[in-house]
Enzyme design. Structure first.
Site, PDB file in Angstrom:
ATOM      1  N   HIS A  79       6.306  31.842 111.573  1.00 21.03           N
ATOM      2  CA  HIS A  79       6.145  32.215 112.603  1.00 21.03           C
ATOM      3  C   HIS A  79       6.699  30.998 113.585  1.00 21.03           C
ATOM      4  CE1 HIS A  79       2.825  29.792 113.656  1.00 21.03           C
ATOM      5  NE2 HIS A  79       1.935  29.558 112.120  1.00 21.03           N
ATOM      6  N   ALA A  80       7.487  31.227 115.252  1.00 23.47           N
ATOM      7  CA  ALA A  80       7.977  29.755 115.662  1.00 23.47           C
ATOM      8  C   ALA A  80       7.791  28.986 115.356  1.00 23.47           C
ATOM      9  CB  ALA A  80       7.729  30.430 116.803  1.00 23.47           C
TER      10      ALA A  80
END
Length: 85
Positions: A15-16
């Site tokens: 994810h980010a």
């Protein structure tokens, strides 16, 4: 050329936050660094290249590093995968 495979352990996949860490580290090197998931490749130096692969927990990815500092890049990137993902 250096390569390694890794099975993603993080519950949320890439994810980010971990993508940002990987991109920042990859940009420290001159070598070309690609991540391959199921035949789709993304540039590890670009966050959208990584995020666009939709890598989830349990996915096997291959990281391919080629260039003048590939040895150091491979060592750092593989360590990050093992510690962060």
């Amino acid at each position: 050329m250096k390569e390694f495979n890794y099975v993603i352990q993080d519950e949320q996949g890439i994810h980010a936050r971990p993508a940002g860490i990987l991109v920042k580290a990859a940009n420290e090197f001159q070598s070309d660094i690609q991540v391959d998931k199921d035949g789709k490749k993304g540039d590890l130096k670009r966050i959208f290249g990584v995020m666009g692969l939709g890598i989830k927990k349990g996915d096997n990815v291959q990281v391919i590093i080629e260039g003048p500092d590939e040895e150091a890049a491979a060592q750092k990137i593989e360590t990050l995968f093992r510690e962060q993902l």
